[in-house]
Write a protein that holds these residues in place. Structure first.
Motif, PDB file in Angstrom:
ATOM      1  N   PHE A 198       0.832  -1.202   0.000  1.00  0.00           N
ATOM      2  CA  PHE A 198       0.000   0.000   0.000  1.00  0.00           C
ATOM      3  C   PHE A 198       0.867   1.253   0.000  1.00  0.00           C
ATOM      4  O   PHE A 198       0.525   2.252  -0.631  1.00  0.00           O
ATOM      5  CB  PHE A 198      -0.963  -0.001   1.189  1.00  0.00           C
ATOM      6  CG  PHE A 198      -2.189  -0.853   0.968  1.00  0.00           C
ATOM      7  CD1 PHE A 198      -2.735  -0.993  -0.288  1.00  0.00           C
ATOM      8  CD2 PHE A 198      -2.799  -1.509   2.029  1.00  0.00           C
ATOM      9  CE1 PHE A 198      -3.866  -1.773  -0.504  1.00  0.00           C
ATOM     10  CE2 PHE A 198      -3.930  -2.293   1.830  1.00  0.00           C
ATOM     11  CZ  PHE A 198      -4.462  -2.427   0.564  1.00  0.00           C
ATOM     12  N   GLY A 199       2.002   1.196   0.708  1.00  0.00           N
ATOM     13  CA  GLY A 199       2.885   2.359   0.744  1.00  0.00           C
ATOM     14  C   GLY A 199       3.427   2.728  -0.630  1.00  0.00           C
ATOM     15  O   GLY A 199       3.662   3.892  -0.924  1.00  0.00           O
ATOM     16  N   ILE A 232      -0.435   2.662  -3.587  1.00  0.00           N
ATOM     17  CA  ILE A 232      -1.510   3.664  -3.592  1.00  0.00           C
ATOM     18  C   ILE A 232      -1.072   4.904  -4.369  1.00  0.00           C
ATOM     19  O   ILE A 232      -1.766   5.364  -5.272  1.00  0.00           O
ATOM     20  CB  ILE A 232      -1.941   4.014  -2.147  1.00  0.00           C
ATOM     21  CG1 ILE A 232      -2.669   2.818  -1.524  1.00  0.00           C
ATOM     22  CG2 ILE A 232      -2.849   5.237  -2.141  1.00  0.00           C
ATOM     23  CD1 ILE A 232      -3.088   3.014  -0.080  1.00  0.00           C
ATOM     24  N   LEU A 233       0.115   5.414  -4.073  1.00  0.00           N
ATOM     25  CA  LEU A 233       0.573   6.590  -4.815  1.00  0.00           C
ATOM     26  C   LEU A 233       1.214   6.194  -6.150  1.00  0.00           C
ATOM     27  O   LEU A 233       1.344   7.023  -7.053  1.00  0.00           O
ATOM     28  CB  LEU A 233       1.534   7.415  -3.962  1.00  0.00           C
ATOM     29  CG  LEU A 233       0.838   8.104  -2.781  1.00  0.00           C
ATOM     30  CD1 LEU A 233       1.854   8.744  -1.848  1.00  0.00           C
ATOM     31  CD2 LEU A 233      -0.163   9.151  -3.267  1.00  0.00           C
ATOM     32  N   LEU A 261      -0.255   4.726  -8.237  1.00  0.00           N
ATOM     33  CA  LEU A 261      -1.361   5.051  -9.142  1.00  0.00           C
ATOM     34  C   LEU A 261      -0.974   6.172 -10.099  1.00  0.00           C
ATOM     35  O   LEU A 261      -1.438   6.225 -11.244  1.00  0.00           O
ATOM     36  CB  LEU A 261      -2.570   5.469  -8.279  1.00  0.00           C
ATOM     37  CG  LEU A 261      -3.814   6.037  -8.927  1.00  0.00           C
ATOM     38  CD1 LEU A 261      -4.443   5.028  -9.863  1.00  0.00           C
ATOM     39  CD2 LEU A 261      -4.838   6.410  -7.852  1.00  0.00           C
TER      40      LEU A 261
END
Lengths: 200, 482
Positions: B249-250, B253-254, B256
């Protein structure tokens, strides 16, 4: 927890790391989303108002930004008739809905996204394949309604099938493609010579 | 116990439902390959099925069947481990069964409409009832709503079961991840004329599924299967799971942002997307280390060799397909030339197979083992296990063959179409007609046929493995006193 075990190798420590990294990333994404959506709303600098289909559009290299950028020029109404912003929005919307209804994205790409079986449509309004600007709109309308008869396969044998696009829908699609060509896509595609610059 | 015979009595409630999901998943897996082959043939012979099943239709069914069979596999895997992990009976199993039939009927109707209606007029009805026309999430709006309803039931099954049973670390991560996964689907359920904003949200669904929540979901599934297959201690797999979640997720997510380079979104996505997506391979390396280390520590002793082999294939496939192949074209400096070319298709083939098909296949083997009364599926199988070994080899070689062929096609496109041709239509077709591209597409088709043969062998093996077996699998975890 085993008292001799260092903290960095404990389950509990990594659980907290996971929670904080996930939550932190997500909060940053939300903040960036607000910013991006405000900067990409229709009528802003990056995504033009729908009325841009009344204007002349080009795509040129900008030495200052060191990339290709869309250039909006003087009056050049689509199909020879200037539209109000509301009329333009209706036409572009019809085009977008047609592009989704005909599943264009599963052969073509739009802004580079989609399938790779047919050309990218991002700057298709400006493509030199339409030969000259004076007859471009007619060629596009004819092609969209009767793609087989007007096929240009450049020697690959790949033809767009007849998708039953009506004349009204075709006008919408052309309006959408013209509007999309004015979006500032950060220089993608690079080194693209528009219909205006074939001899450059 | 009824050794060697497929018997529902050998399964718990969730597992009875899981095998239904697995069965449909396998059917869709075959459909994915069949329509992929048709589309691959059309690259070489454009008149093939022209006007009847056009490329757009085949390609849509190809990618939709893939997304749906993977989801079926994941849902099945979660139902499979639910009672074991929580220690109690499933909450709302009846509702879960209804949801399965509703979802399967909806999928069947959507596919039939894709095949026989295909497209509609440019109005709202088409998006609601035929085809939404947005890659990967083409399902019409009515089906979207159905999918959300079914997901709510599924979520209730999972959260309800864990709440009345044991809330393990895996349970917590899994529940939160499923909540995010279902919620993200909503981001793809509205119409926008502004194509920049449209694609902005569209990538929320696609990327945050495939490169974030799906990865964490398979992380949970893998954590559980490592305990099951090797008897790894819970404390170890859960600590690893948290590390993976933090890193996935770290970075994801970004990460993206690597889809926001060229769609009209601001410049800062170059830095954010480039940086964070470049970190995305790190957790995938961690997964390889984790699985190989655990397998080594336990000396590869397992009662289910095919499942263990596919779990290992998963970690390597995930690392190479998603990690290496993704990294190769994720920086904007190269992506300017590779965006919208066969590079993406190359990456897509290896990543979806390596990260997701593999773990689902591992679960099919776990399922068939228990379904046949927990038969022995370790070493020294009656026919030396040639079917599972050959299908493992053929599927991996076939997909790798397609991946390399598509990568060569992508290289050629980046140079001929983008760098030299300036991305005009003439440049595009010059690249498509080039012998290098055509040769690559031929070898891609060969790779596809090899993959299909591997899949047929896989299904044959799943139907027959363990049927003659008389040895019961010792429960490693019990033997180890854990």
């Amino acid at each position: 927890m085993n008292p001799t075990q260092p903290r960095w190798s404990s389950e509990d420590f990594w659980k907290k790391v996971a929670i904080w990294m996930t939550a932190g990333s997500f909060v940053i994404l939300i903040l960036l989303t607000f910013d991006t959506l405000s900067k990409t709303s229709v009528g802003g600098k990056r995504v033009q108002a729908y009325g841009v289909i009344n204007k002349d559009i080009d795509y040129r290299f900008d030495p200052k930004r060191n990339r290709y950028v869309p250039v909006v020029g003087g009056e050049a109404p689509l199909f020879g008739k200037a539209l109000t912003e509301a009329e333009a929005e209706n036409l572009v919307t019809l085009g977008k809905k047609t592009i989704q209804a005909k599943n264009c994205m599963n052969c073509h790409t739009l802004l580079g996204n989609g399938a790779y079986y047919a050309p990218d449509l991002t700057k298709s309004w400006l493509d030199p394949a339409w030969i000259n600007e004076s007859n471009r709109e007619n060629l596009m309308l004819a092609f969209l309604q009767h793609p087989e008869q007007n096929a240009r396969t450049f020697g690959t044998g790949r033809k767009m099938p007849d998708l039953g696009i009506t004349e009204t829908e075709a006008r919408g699609v052309v309006a959408f493609l013209k509007w999309m060509s004015a979006i500032d896509t950060n220089g993608f595609p690079h080194n693209f010579k528009t219909i205006k610059h074939q001899g450059d | 116990m009824n050794l060697g015979v497929i018997d529902n009595a050998q399964l718990n409630g969730g597992q009875k439902l899981a095998v239904k999901y697995f069965t449909v998943a396998l059917v869709l897996f075959l459909a994915q390959m069949l329509f992929g082959l048709l589309a691959a043939i059309q690259f070489l012979a454009p008149d093939f099925l022209y006007g009847m099943l056009d490329f757009s239709v085949n390609r849509m069914v190809h990618i939709n069947a893939m997304v749906v069979w993977m989801l079926y596999g994941f849902i099945g895997a979660v139902y499979w481990l639910l009672e074991d992990e929580s220690g109690v009976d499933i909450a709302g199993l009846g509702l879960g069964n209804i949801a399965f039939w509703v979802l399967t009927a909806a999928v069947a109707v959507v596919v039939l409409v894709y095949l026989f209606v295909q497209i509609g007029p440019g109005d709202d009805m088409t998006r609601w009832f035929i085809n939404e026309g947005r890659e990967y999430i083409e399902a019409p709006r009515w089906a979207d709503i159905g999918i959300v309803a079914v997901m709510l039931v599924f979520f209730y099954n999972v959260a309800g079961t864990f709440s009345k049973g044991r809330w393990s670390g895996i349970a917590g991560v899994l529940t939160l991840d499923l909540f995010a996964l279902a919620g993200l689907y909503l981001a793809g359920m509205f119409y926008m004329t502004n194509i920049t904003a449209d694609q902005y949200w569209w990538w929320w669904v696609i990327h945050l599924w495939v490169e974030a929540t799906w990865e964490v979901l398979v992380g949970c599934i893998m954590a559980w299967s490592l305990m099951q297959l090797l008897g790894v201690r819970r404390k170890i797999v859960q600590t690893w799971l948290y590390i993976e979640v933090g890193l996935l997720f770290g970075s994801g997510i970004l990460g993206l942002g690597h889809h926001y380079f060229w769609i009209g979104t601001p410049d800062y996505w170059f830095s954010i997307g480039g940086f964070f997506s470049a970190l995305e391979p790190i957790p995938l390396v961690a997964m390889v280390v984790h699985s190989v280390y655990d397998a080594g520590v336990h000396k590869f002793r397992s009662t289910n060799h095919p499942a263990l082999a596919w779990v290992i294939a998963h970690t390597f496939g995930n690392f190479f397909g998603a990690g290496v192949w993704g990294f190769m074209h994720t920086l904007p400096q190269i992506n300017l030339y590779t965006h919208g070319t066969q590079w993406t298709a190359s990456h897509g083939h290896l990543a979806f197979f390596g990260a997701y098909a593999t773990i689902n296949i591992a679960f099919f083997y776990l399922a068939i083992q228990k379904w046949r009364g927990n038969v022995w599926m370790g070493e020294a199988l009656p026919d030396n296990g040639w079917k599972w070994k050959w299908s493992l080899a053929l599927l991996n070689i076939g997909v790798l063959g397609m991946t390399v062929a598509l990568l060569i096609a992508g290289y050629e496109q980046s140079f001929v179409e983008r760098a030299v041709g300036g991305s005009t239509w003439e440049g595009y077709f010059a690249a498509q007609a080039h012998p290098w591209f055509q040769q690559a597409m031929f070898w891609r088709l060969v790779g596809g046929v090899v993959t299909l043969i591997g899949a047929v062998l896989l299904i044959w093996d799943l139907l027959t493995i363990g049927s003659e077996e008389t040895r019961s699998a010792p429960l490693l975890r019990e033997a180890a006193g854990r």
